[in-house]
Design a protein around this motif. Structure first.
Motif, PDB file in Angstrom:
ATOM      1  N   ILE A 158       0.871  -1.187   0.000  1.00  0.00           N
ATOM      2  CA  ILE A 158       0.000   0.000   0.000  1.00  0.00           C
ATOM      3  C   ILE A 158       0.900   1.227   0.000  1.00  0.00           C
ATOM      4  CG2 ILE A 158      -1.810   1.229   1.235  1.00  0.00           C
ATOM      5  CD1 ILE A 158      -2.899  -1.395   2.176  1.00  0.00           C
ATOM      6  N   SER A 159       1.213   1.709  -1.182  1.00  0.00           N
ATOM      7  CA  SER A 159       2.195   2.775  -1.336  1.00  0.00           C
ATOM      8  C   SER A 159       1.577   4.148  -1.560  1.00  0.00           C
ATOM      9  CB  SER A 159       3.118   2.443  -2.519  1.00  0.00           C
ATOM     10  OG  SER A 159       2.349   2.212  -3.695  1.00  0.00           O
ATOM     11  N   ASN A 160       0.264   4.229  -1.644  1.00  0.00           N
ATOM     12  CA  ASN A 160      -0.367   5.539  -1.800  1.00  0.00           C
ATOM     13  C   ASN A 160      -1.780   5.490  -1.241  1.00  0.00           C
ATOM     14  OD1 ASN A 160      -2.235   4.657  -3.992  1.00  0.00           O
ATOM     15  ND2 ASN A 160      -0.361   4.515  -5.219  1.00  0.00           N
ATOM     16  N   GLN A 161      -2.383   6.682  -1.131  1.00  0.00           N
ATOM     17  CA  GLN A 161      -3.685   6.793  -0.496  1.00  0.00           C
ATOM     18  C   GLN A 161      -4.776   6.069  -1.272  1.00  0.00           C
ATOM     19  OE1 GLN A 161      -4.016   8.250   2.521  1.00  0.00           O
ATOM     20  NE2 GLN A 161      -6.100   7.466   2.561  1.00  0.00           N
ATOM     21  N   ILE A 162      -4.660   6.029  -2.592  1.00  0.00           N
ATOM     22  CA  ILE A 162      -5.671   5.339  -3.395  1.00  0.00           C
ATOM     23  C   ILE A 162      -5.705   3.863  -3.036  1.00  0.00           C
ATOM     24  CG2 ILE A 162      -6.234   4.595  -5.740  1.00  0.00           C
ATOM     25  CD1 ILE A 162      -5.359   7.345  -6.699  1.00  0.00           C
ATOM     26  N   ARG A 163      -4.542   3.238  -2.963  1.00  0.00           N
ATOM     27  CA  ARG A 163      -4.486   1.819  -2.580  1.00  0.00           C
ATOM     28  C   ARG A 163      -5.039   1.614  -1.171  1.00  0.00           C
ATOM     29  NH1 ARG A 163      -0.216  -2.052  -4.561  1.00  0.00           N
ATOM     30  NH2 ARG A 163      -0.185  -1.715  -6.798  1.00  0.00           N
ATOM     31  N   TYR A 164      -4.708   2.521  -0.273  1.00  0.00           N
ATOM     32  CA  TYR A 164      -5.192   2.417   1.107  1.00  0.00           C
ATOM     33  C   TYR A 164      -6.720   2.438   1.145  1.00  0.00           C
ATOM     34  CZ  TYR A 164      -5.330   3.498   6.164  1.00  0.00           C
ATOM     35  OH  TYR A 164      -5.556   3.489   7.522  1.00  0.00           O
ATOM     36  N   ASP A 165      -7.305   3.420   0.465  1.00  0.00           N
ATOM     37  CA  ASP A 165      -8.765   3.546   0.460  1.00  0.00           C
ATOM     38  C   ASP A 165      -9.429   2.348  -0.219  1.00  0.00           C
ATOM     39  OD1 ASP A 165      -8.537   5.967   1.755  1.00  0.00           O
ATOM     40  OD2 ASP A 165      -8.664   7.157  -0.081  1.00  0.00           O
ATOM     41  N   LEU A 166      -8.845   1.892  -1.327  1.00  0.00           N
ATOM     42  CA  LEU A 166      -9.412   0.728  -2.021  1.00  0.00           C
ATOM     43  C   LEU A 166      -9.394  -0.505  -1.135  1.00  0.00           C
ATOM     44  CD1 LEU A 166      -7.906   1.109  -5.610  1.00  0.00           C
ATOM     45  CD2 LEU A 166     -10.329   1.235  -4.994  1.00  0.00           C
ATOM     46  N   PHE A 167      -8.297  -0.698  -0.414  1.00  0.00           N
ATOM     47  CA  PHE A 167      -8.216  -1.867   0.448  1.00  0.00           C
ATOM     48  C   PHE A 167      -9.273  -1.804   1.547  1.00  0.00           C
ATOM     49  CE2 PHE A 167      -6.882  -4.157   4.197  1.00  0.00           C
ATOM     50  CZ  PHE A 167      -6.617  -5.420   3.669  1.00  0.00           C
ATOM     51  N   LEU A 168      -9.419  -0.641   2.176  1.00  0.00           N
ATOM     52  CA  LEU A 168     -10.407  -0.529   3.247  1.00  0.00           C
ATOM     53  C   LEU A 168     -11.823  -0.729   2.718  1.00  0.00           C
ATOM     54  CD1 LEU A 168      -9.079   2.393   5.472  1.00  0.00           C
ATOM     55  CD2 LEU A 168      -8.889  -0.060   5.839  1.00  0.00           C
ATOM     56  N   ASP A 169     -12.101  -0.180   1.546  1.00  0.00           N
ATOM     57  CA  ASP A 169     -13.446  -0.346   0.979  1.00  0.00           C
ATOM     58  C   ASP A 169     -13.735  -1.804   0.640  1.00  0.00           C
ATOM     59  OD1 ASP A 169     -13.894   2.347   1.203  1.00  0.00           O
ATOM     60  OD2 ASP A 169     -13.406   2.810  -0.883  1.00  0.00           O
ATOM     61  N   ALA A 170     -12.680  -2.552   0.297  1.00  0.00           N
ATOM     62  CA  ALA A 170     -12.866  -3.965  -0.059  1.00  0.00           C
ATOM     63  C   ALA A 170     -12.967  -4.865   1.165  1.00  0.00           C
ATOM     64  CB  ALA A 170     -11.712  -4.432  -0.947  1.00  0.00           C
ATOM     65  N   SER A 171     -12.621  -4.321   2.343  1.00  0.00           N
ATOM     66  CA  SER A 171     -12.650  -5.114   3.592  1.00  0.00           C
ATOM     67  C   SER A 171     -11.888  -6.431   3.425  1.00  0.00           C
ATOM     68  CB  SER A 171     -14.098  -5.402   4.018  1.00  0.00           C
ATOM     69  OG  SER A 171     -14.783  -4.205   4.260  1.00  0.00           O
ATOM     70  N   GLY A 172     -10.676  -6.308   2.884  1.00  0.00           N
ATOM     71  CA  GLY A 172      -9.879  -7.503   2.618  1.00  0.00           C
ATOM     72  C   GLY A 172      -9.301  -8.125   3.877  1.00  0.00           C
ATOM     73  N   PRO A 173      -8.750  -9.331   3.748  1.00  0.00           N
ATOM     74  CA  PRO A 173      -8.121  -9.996   4.889  1.00  0.00           C
ATOM     75  C   PRO A 173      -6.970  -9.155   5.438  1.00  0.00           C
ATOM     76  CG  PRO A 173      -8.394 -11.519   3.048  1.00  0.00           C
ATOM     77  CD  PRO A 173      -8.698 -10.163   2.525  1.00  0.00           C
ATOM     78  N   SER A 174      -6.819  -9.173   6.762  1.00  0.00           N
ATOM     79  CA  SER A 174      -5.760  -8.416   7.418  1.00  0.00           C
ATOM     80  C   SER A 174      -5.407  -9.099   8.730  1.00  0.00           C
ATOM     81  CB  SER A 174      -6.221  -6.983   7.699  1.00  0.00           C
ATOM     82  OG  SER A 174      -7.250  -6.986   8.682  1.00  0.00           O
ATOM     83  N   LEU A 175      -4.330  -8.654   9.345  1.00  0.00           N
ATOM     84  CA  LEU A 175      -3.951  -9.211  10.648  1.00  0.00           C
ATOM     85  C   LEU A 175      -5.050  -9.013  11.680  1.00  0.00           C
ATOM     86  CD1 LEU A 175      -0.171  -8.226  10.956  1.00  0.00           C
ATOM     87  CD2 LEU A 175      -1.123 -10.545  10.805  1.00  0.00           C
ATOM     88  N   ILE A 176      -5.759  -7.898  11.592  1.00  0.00           N
ATOM     89  CA  ILE A 176      -6.834  -7.653  12.561  1.00  0.00           C
ATOM     90  C   ILE A 176      -7.905  -8.724  12.426  1.00  0.00           C
ATOM     91  CG2 ILE A 176      -8.621  -6.006  13.264  1.00  0.00           C
ATOM     92  CD1 ILE A 176      -6.221  -4.177  11.546  1.00  0.00           C
ATOM     93  N   ARG A 177      -8.302  -9.001  11.200  1.00  0.00           N
ATOM     94  CA  ARG A 177      -9.331 -10.039  10.997  1.00  0.00           C
ATOM     95  C   ARG A 177      -8.766 -11.439  11.249  1.00  0.00           C
ATOM     96  NH1 ARG A 177     -10.997  -5.783   7.634  1.00  0.00           N
ATOM     97  NH2 ARG A 177     -13.177  -5.271   8.049  1.00  0.00           N
ATOM     98  N   ASP A 178      -7.463 -11.632  10.982  1.00  0.00           N
ATOM     99  CA  ASP A 178      -6.842 -12.916  11.297  1.00  0.00           C
ATOM    100  C   ASP A 178      -6.944 -13.222  12.790  1.00  0.00           C
ATOM    101  OD1 ASP A 178      -6.019 -13.324   8.638  1.00  0.00           O
ATOM    102  OD2 ASP A 178      -4.125 -12.278   8.971  1.00  0.00           O
ATOM    103  N   PHE A 179      -6.567 -12.244  13.604  1.00  0.00           N
ATOM    104  CA  PHE A 179      -6.586 -12.468  15.052  1.00  0.00           C
ATOM    105  C   PHE A 179      -8.010 -12.496  15.591  1.00  0.00           C
ATOM    106  CE2 PHE A 179      -2.094 -11.440  14.748  1.00  0.00           C
ATOM    107  CZ  PHE A 179      -1.539 -12.268  15.721  1.00  0.00           C
ATOM    108  N   ASP A 180      -8.881 -11.701  14.992  1.00  0.00           N
ATOM    109  CA  ASP A 180     -10.279 -11.739  15.404  1.00  0.00           C
ATOM    110  C   ASP A 180     -10.878 -13.128  15.155  1.00  0.00           C
ATOM    111  OD1 ASP A 180     -12.840 -10.231  16.163  1.00  0.00           O
ATOM    112  OD2 ASP A 180     -13.379 -11.053  14.200  1.00  0.00           O
ATOM    113  N   ALA A 181     -10.534 -13.726  14.010  1.00  0.00           N
ATOM    114  CA  ALA A 181     -11.044 -15.063  13.692  1.00  0.00           C
ATOM    115  C   ALA A 181     -10.516 -16.112  14.660  1.00  0.00           C
ATOM    116  CB  ALA A 181     -10.666 -15.439  12.260  1.00  0.00           C
TER     117      ALA A 181
END
Length: 544
Positions: A287-310
């Motif tokens: 995630i090297s720019n704000q566009i990628r950041y926003d796209l990732f959040l909008d997609a609700s993709g897998p992340s460490l937060i969701r990994d540990f939550d699961a």
């Protein structure tokens, strides 16, 4: 004669306005042009057109000139602060960050006065430049002057066409054309990248059930130290301070029966935009720019937060520098968000830094970790090493930290930001001391309170090129600290090195960190194990 002298001065001023920013531009192999081809084209155009027409086009020409200068100064500013040129498609939101940083460094009133003075300067330049160009539109000009205008336009266009050829390239450039064309190319490339990244997210990895069995219910803390890069260990100006801080960190860990493994990973940013580094580490995406950041959040993709939550973990974010609403925190999916407004801190702000790291660690332990009703995964942003790097606090008795009021004695300590930043050597010394404080504080907390938890202590990005130089690596140290030697042995198998001193070469990027952590913590599951050979190459910005 007087009118001709004034006209010559106006032409020289226009030329200087165009070429001067190029003399300091970080991204150029030719930093000292003395003639802008556009100057000849503009002057010639005003001389060859009828005076009435020339007066009408003077203000739009002045606006275009100022925009090109603004683009050049923006490239210069982002180059010095972030180590890259400016991109309108992703960098306009940073204007608010500049204002926020100014308020924190010099106070609200001075910040607004500075911005107001800047607006007045721009207005005065626009007015003066328009009048100057109109002065070149002489009424009742003779045919020879019109022909001279045609010749100047022709020469200007030829010089622009051959500006890279020898010997023209030794003295001539086209700064305005370059600024507009480079900006258009960056925006086009970013738009294409946005489509590709969105497509990649649409085909994202399928959700996987997580057990984090190898952790056996241990807490995991992901703590980012602001501006902690390999410069602290590889640059001769900072190496002694960095090595001493790491030796102290090692001693603190050893005294508590803790061990560490270390590597370096490359950050997507330099000098700022820490959230992009955090996002890369959390998401496993570059995630090297704000566009990628926003796209990732909008997609609700897998992340460490969701990994540990699961895996049944409670998740928390501790962000002392966030003073405004943070909707991204909710999109990441944290169970708890502790921003500046929620943190119970009775001490003083320290210029931009809202609270010292020692209080952040204290608050984390007493207000987040101890009350947790399940194993905890927490992300911390440690900001004492954020610019302007003054004042530098000592580490006080941890039992005296309480609500933070103990830090009031340092509210006005140390030199002012203006004093520190007025001298390059002084600001570099303060930077090193600030990172030293951050490392030592983290080590003391770990020795006192980490227990059987796992601490991932890492830098978010290198500081600005002012501190590192223009060609420094973007790698940041990553320390994994724990009591369980068998856990650390698995990281050594993946390329980490024993101890707190990193090896000479990194093993990937911050986007690979999630894969490394899951490969060890969630052993036996289907995990994205990074390939150390696939380190992404930094794309150098083009000049022409």
């Amino acid at each position: 004669m007087r009118q001709a002298a004034v006209a010559l001065l106006i032409v020289l001023a226009i030329n200087l306005l165009l070429v001067a920013p190029e003399w300091w531009m970080p991204y150029t192999a030719f930093p000292y042009p003395w003639l802008a081809a556009e100057t000849l084209v503009i002057v010639g155009l005003l001389m060859m057109l009828p005076a009435g027409w020339a007066r009408w086009i003077a203000p739009p020409l002045a606006a275009l000139l100022l925009i090109s200068v603004a683009l050049a100064l923006s490239d210069l500013g982002t180059g010095l602060a972030l180590g890259r040129p400016m991109n309108l498609l992703i960098d306009l939101p940073l204007a608010a960050s500049v204002e926020h940083l100014l308020r924190g460094a010099i106070g609200g009133l001075l910040a607004w006065l500075t911005l107001g003075a800047g607006a007045l300067v721009i207005t005065a330049l626009m007015f003066g430049l328009s009048r100057g160009l109109q002065h070149l539109a002489l009424p009742g000009r003779r045919l020879p002057l019109s022909l001279l205008g045609v010749a100047l336009v022709g020469v200007g266009l030829l010089l622009n066409h051959y500006r890279d050829a020898w010997p023209i390239g030794l003295a001539v450039d086209s700064p305005a054309l370059i600024r507009f064309s480079d900006q258009a190319e960056r925006m086009h490339r970013t738009a294409s990248e946005r489509e590709a990244f969105a497509s990649a997210l649409a085909a994202s990895e399928r959700p996987v059930e997580r057990s984090m069995e190898r952790l056996d219910g241990r807490d995991v803390i992901l703590a980012f130290i602001e501006s902690y890069g390999v410069t602290m260990l590889r640059d001769a100006r900072y190496r002694a301070t960095g090595e001493a801080a790491l030796a102290d960190l090692s001693d603190s860990l050893e005294s508590a029966g803790l061990s560490a493994v270390t590597t370096t990973l490359r950050s997507p940013v330099q000098g700022g935009q820490s959230w992009l580094a955090h996002g890369s580490a959390l998401s496993g995406r570059w995630i090297s720019n704000q566009i990628r950041y926003d796209l990732f959040l909008d997609a609700s993709g897998p992340s460490l937060i969701r990994d540990f939550d699961a895996a049944g973990y409670e998740t928390a974010a501790l962000m002392p520098a966030i003073t405004d609403p943070w909707p991204a925190g909710r999109q990441w999916g944290y169970d708890q968000i502790h921003d500046h407004g929620r943190i119970d801190y009775a001490g003083p702000p320290l210029n931009w830094v809202t609270m010292p790291d020692q209080y952040t660690w204290h608050y984390f332990q007493t207000a987040i970790r101890e009350p947790a009703r399940a194993p905890l995964f927490a992300e911390l942003a440690l900001i004492s090493s954020h610019a302007p790097w003054t004042p530098i606090l000592p580490i006080v008795d941890w039992n005296a930290v309480t609500d933070g009021s103990v830090f009031h004695r340092w509210a006005d300590a140390g030199p002012s930001p203006g004093n520190v930043w007025s001298d390059g050597e002084r600001v570099r010394r303060h930077y090193a001391r600030a990172v030293d404080y951050a490392l030592r504080t983290a080590g003391e907390w770990a020795a006192r309170d980490l227990g059987d938890g796992v601490l991932i202590l890492l830098g978010d990005h290198q500081p600005a090129p002012l501190i590192t130089g223009d060609d420094a690596s973007r790698e940041v140290p990553v320390h994994i600290i724990a009591r369980d030697e068998s856990l650390l042995a698995e990281f050594r198998r993946l390329g980490f090195r024993s101890g707190v001193m990193p090896q000479g070469r990194g093993i990937g990027t911050l986007a690979d960190l999630r894969g490394y952590l899951l490969a060890v913590f969630d052993d036996g599951q289907e995990n994205p194990v990074p390939d150390p050979a696939s380190v992404k190459a930094t794309v150098a910005p083009s000049r022409h």
